[in-house]
Write a protein that holds these residues in place. Structure first.
Motif, short mmCIF file in Angstrom:
data_model
loop_
_atom_site.label_atom_id
_atom_site.label_comp_id
_atom_site.label_asym_id
_atom_site.label_seq_id
_atom_site.Cartn_x
_atom_site.Cartn_y
_atom_site.Cartn_z
N GLY A 160 0.66 -1.15 -0.16
CA GLY A 160 0.02 -0.09 0.00
C GLY A 160 0.81 1.22 -0.08
O GLY A 160 2.13 1.08 0.13
N TYR A 161 0.12 2.35 0.01
CA TYR A 161 0.84 3.83 -0.08
C TYR A 161 1.33 4.21 1.49
O TYR A 161 2.28 5.12 1.60
CB TYR A 161 -0.22 4.93 -0.37
N GLY A 162 0.93 3.36 2.43
CA GLY A 162 1.34 3.88 3.75
C GLY A 162 1.76 2.67 4.59
O GLY A 162 1.99 1.39 4.19
N THR A 163 1.35 2.74 6.00
CA THR A 163 1.63 1.69 7.05
C THR A 163 0.39 1.67 7.65
O THR A 163 -0.36 2.57 7.64
CB THR A 163 2.83 2.11 7.86
N LEU A 164 0.25 0.78 8.59
CA LEU A 164 -0.90 0.59 9.55
C LEU A 164 -1.02 1.77 10.55
O LEU A 164 0.09 2.34 10.94
CB LEU A 164 -0.58 -0.75 10.17
N PHE A 165 -2.26 2.42 10.49
CA PHE A 165 -2.76 3.43 11.39
C PHE A 165 -2.23 4.64 10.67
O PHE A 165 -2.41 5.96 11.28
CB PHE A 165 -1.81 3.70 12.87
N HIS A 166 -1.73 4.76 9.44
CA HIS A 166 -1.38 5.89 8.62
C HIS A 166 -1.93 6.18 7.51
O HIS A 166 -1.61 6.65 6.40
CB HIS A 166 0.19 5.98 8.33
N GLY A 167 -3.26 5.40 7.44
CA GLY A 167 -4.18 5.41 6.08
C GLY A 167 -4.91 7.04 6.10
O GLY A 167 -4.92 7.79 7.07
N LYS A 168 -5.15 7.11 4.79
CA LYS A 168 -5.78 8.47 4.52
C LYS A 168 -7.36 8.36 4.74
O LYS A 168 -7.90 7.38 3.78
CB LYS A 168 -5.25 9.19 3.38
N VAL A 169 -8.26 9.52 5.04
CA VAL A 169 -9.46 9.36 4.92
C VAL A 169 -10.14 9.71 3.48
O VAL A 169 -9.74 10.78 3.05
CB VAL A 169 -10.22 10.07 6.04
N VAL A 170 -10.79 9.05 2.85
CA VAL A 170 -11.49 9.25 1.70
C VAL A 170 -12.63 10.09 1.75
O VAL A 170 -13.71 9.84 2.44
CB VAL A 170 -11.94 7.96 0.87
#
Length: 204
Positions: free
Chosen positions: A133-143
């Motif tokens: 993915g584009y990031g790591t766990l706990f660092h996702g972006k809200v859509v």
């Protein structure tokens, strides 16, 4: 309202929220827009912060917000369970359920989207990409995707501070989860007397 009915409401709202985000994420690139009406558009943006696109600055701002959300959702869940146990009014339980589903919807984005989707800049994102993915766990972006520019134009010169500037009302881009939280709070605010009835003092 029973805990079962509250659970069904939460599940349905959470499903609608996640299906809409999954569709946008896999069918739109960042910044891509569909004009439904002059005052309503589907506009794909992502944010790393709070509801309505607000953000927390700093290297650990995103992680702190996600952890805060996880703690908050536990508290909201307990509030819901306790309200049902105490046979609170349907308005209160419905309001808490809306807030819970909205908070949970954005938590899923923040916790998991960074590892289950790749980047959406200049390309359509892929679900569970081979390269990660584009990031790591706990660092996702809200859509976010719901955009209501009800009015746009230059403000009159006589308005203090902002006179003559270009202004859009309503400018934030948000999602179904944000809407659930907002509606839940408004519901409790408008019907606060029904949601939080005061016990009348009984004469001895």
């Amino acid at each position: 309202m029973s805990l079962k009915k509250a659970g069904i409401l939460i599940f349905v709202l959470l499903l609608i929220d996640q299906v809409s985000k999954f569709y946008i994420k896999t069918n739109f690139m960042i910044g891509e827009e569909i004009k439904v009406f002059d005052w309503f558009r589907i506009l794909f943006v992502e944010n790393e912060g709070m509801a309505w696109g607000a953000q927390i600055p700093g290297e650990y701002g995103k992680l702190a917000l996600t952890l805060f959300r996880l703690v908050a959702i536990v508290g909201i869940g307990y509030w819901l369970w306790d309200s049902v146990k105490k046979k609170a009014t349907a308005v209160l339980i419905a309001g808490i359920s809306l807030i819970f589903s909205g908070a949970m919807g954005n938590i899923i984005d923040s916790v998991f989207y960074g590892i289950i989707f790749n980047d959406s800049h200049g390309q359509l994102a892929t679900f569970m990409p081979e390269g990660g993915g584009y990031g790591t766990l706990f660092h996702g972006k809200v859509v976010d995707m719901l955009y209501f520019p009800l009015w746009s134009g230059y403000l009159p010169e006589w308005i203090p501070f902002w006179g003559g500037q270009y202004f859009t009302f309503f400018d934030p881009v948000f999602n179904i989860a944000d809407s659930c939280i907002f509606v839940g709070f408004v519901l409790l605010l408008i019907f606060n007397k029904k949601a939080f009835p005061k016990e009348e003092n009984k004469e001895a």
